[in-house]
Scaffold this motif. Structure first.
Motif, PDB file in Angstrom:
ATOM      1  N   ASP A 134       0.826  -1.208   0.000  1.00  0.00           N
ATOM      2  CA  ASP A 134       0.000   0.000   0.000  1.00  0.00           C
ATOM      3  C   ASP A 134       0.857   1.254   0.000  1.00  0.00           C
ATOM      4  OD1 ASP A 134      -2.274  -1.571   0.029  1.00  0.00           O
ATOM      5  OD2 ASP A 134      -2.751  -1.179   2.149  1.00  0.00           O
ATOM      6  N   MET A 135       1.909   1.247   0.799  1.00  0.00           N
ATOM      7  CA  MET A 135       2.802   2.413   0.846  1.00  0.00           C
ATOM      8  C   MET A 135       3.429   2.661  -0.518  1.00  0.00           C
ATOM      9  SD  MET A 135       2.505   3.627   3.842  1.00  0.00           S
ATOM     10  CE  MET A 135       3.821   4.797   3.876  1.00  0.00           C
ATOM     11  N   ASP A 136       3.881   1.597  -1.157  1.00  0.00           N
ATOM     12  CA  ASP A 136       4.526   1.750  -2.457  1.00  0.00           C
ATOM     13  C   ASP A 136       3.539   2.160  -3.548  1.00  0.00           C
ATOM     14  OD1 ASP A 136       6.986   1.243  -1.345  1.00  0.00           O
ATOM     15  OD2 ASP A 136       7.031  -0.863  -1.963  1.00  0.00           O
ATOM     16  N   GLU A 137       2.271   1.811  -3.386  1.00  0.00           N
ATOM     17  CA  GLU A 137       1.253   2.249  -4.345  1.00  0.00           C
ATOM     18  C   GLU A 137       0.886   3.718  -4.151  1.00  0.00           C
ATOM     19  OE1 GLU A 137      -2.114  -0.353  -4.065  1.00  0.00           O
ATOM     20  OE2 GLU A 137      -0.981  -2.093  -4.744  1.00  0.00           O
ATOM     21  N   ASP A 138       0.860   4.168  -2.889  1.00  0.00           N
ATOM     22  CA  ASP A 138       0.434   5.529  -2.573  1.00  0.00           C
ATOM     23  C   ASP A 138       1.539   6.573  -2.696  1.00  0.00           C
ATOM     24  OD1 ASP A 138      -2.064   4.505  -1.998  1.00  0.00           O
ATOM     25  OD2 ASP A 138      -1.792   4.578   0.178  1.00  0.00           O
ATOM     26  N   TRP A 139       2.777   6.158  -2.531  1.00  0.00           N
ATOM     27  CA  TRP A 139       3.889   7.096  -2.448  1.00  0.00           C
ATOM     28  C   TRP A 139       4.982   6.739  -3.444  1.00  0.00           C
ATOM     29  CZ3 TRP A 139       3.084  11.133   0.729  1.00  0.00           C
ATOM     30  CH2 TRP A 139       2.101  10.988   1.714  1.00  0.00           C
ATOM     31  N   ASP A 140       5.534   7.756  -4.104  1.00  0.00           N
ATOM     32  CA  ASP A 140       6.708   7.530  -4.950  1.00  0.00           C
ATOM     33  C   ASP A 140       7.928   7.283  -4.070  1.00  0.00           C
ATOM     34  OD1 ASP A 140       5.250   7.800  -7.280  1.00  0.00           O
ATOM     35  OD2 ASP A 140       5.751   9.915  -7.546  1.00  0.00           O
ATOM     36  N   GLU A 141       7.965   7.966  -2.941  1.00  0.00           N
ATOM     37  CA  GLU A 141       9.032   7.777  -1.955  1.00  0.00           C
ATOM     38  C   GLU A 141       8.402   7.886  -0.578  1.00  0.00           C
ATOM     39  OE1 GLU A 141      12.379  10.461  -2.426  1.00  0.00           O
ATOM     40  OE2 GLU A 141      11.994  10.573  -4.567  1.00  0.00           O
ATOM     41  N   PHE A 142       8.876   7.079   0.357  1.00  0.00           N
ATOM     42  CA  PHE A 142       8.420   7.176   1.743  1.00  0.00           C
ATOM     43  C   PHE A 142       9.462   6.543   2.636  1.00  0.00           C
ATOM     44  CE2 PHE A 142       6.246   6.624   5.658  1.00  0.00           C
ATOM     45  CZ  PHE A 142       5.232   7.567   5.676  1.00  0.00           C
ATOM     46  N   ARG A 143      10.053   7.362   3.496  1.00  0.00           N
ATOM     47  CA  ARG A 143      11.074   6.910   4.444  1.00  0.00           C
ATOM     48  C   ARG A 143      10.769   7.493   5.813  1.00  0.00           C
ATOM     49  NH1 ARG A 143      15.734   5.106   3.301  1.00  0.00           N
ATOM     50  NH2 ARG A 143      16.732   6.086   5.072  1.00  0.00           N
TER      51      ARG A 143
END
Length: 129
Positions: free
Chosen positions: A58-67
């Motif tokens: 879900d994170m990878d679908e919603d965000w181009d980058e997320f750290r």
């Protein structure tokens, strides 16, 4: 020598940021419950290892980058509070996020059993005060 709670949590954050799902699962109990921001908005926690896998997808679908870059670790018994800098770029929207947040993690038997995200770091710190 058994790994301490802070080390388990640190390893989990490192695995999440690197998107090493197998390593992330190795830090998480099979019956864990995760309440990151999205789960709180939707009212449905991510449960178990399949839930953790779904969370990363879900994170990878919603965000181009997320750290999440941990800045501070606070430990009190089975609780570890992480104050971290969230750096993200929204998928499609391109919105940039760079803010502090707090994360409360319960660790039992060397595994993360519960994670709850807080947009206010002070709210997360209340868990150990």
């Amino acid at each position: 020598m058994p790994e301490g709670n802070v080390e388990v949590v640190r390893r989990g954050f490192d695995a999440f940021n690197a998107r090493h799902v197998d390593e992330l699962l190795a830090t998480s109990a099979a019956d864990s419950e995760w309440m990151p921001f999205r789960a709180q908005l939707e009212g449905t926690p991510y449960r178990g290892h399949e839930g953790v896998r779904r969370f990363v997808r879900d994170m990878d679908e919603d965000w181009d980058e997320f750290r999440i870059e941990p800045v501070e670790f606070h430990e009190a018994g089975d609780l570890v509070v992480v104050i971290g800098r969230v750096k993200a770029v929204g998928g499609g929207s391109g919105v940039n996020i760079d803010s502090l947040a707090g994360f409360v993690l319960e660790v039992h038997g060397g595994l993360i059993t519960r994670l709850t995200s807080h947009s206010d770091p002070e709210a997360a710190l209340e868990a150990i005060r």
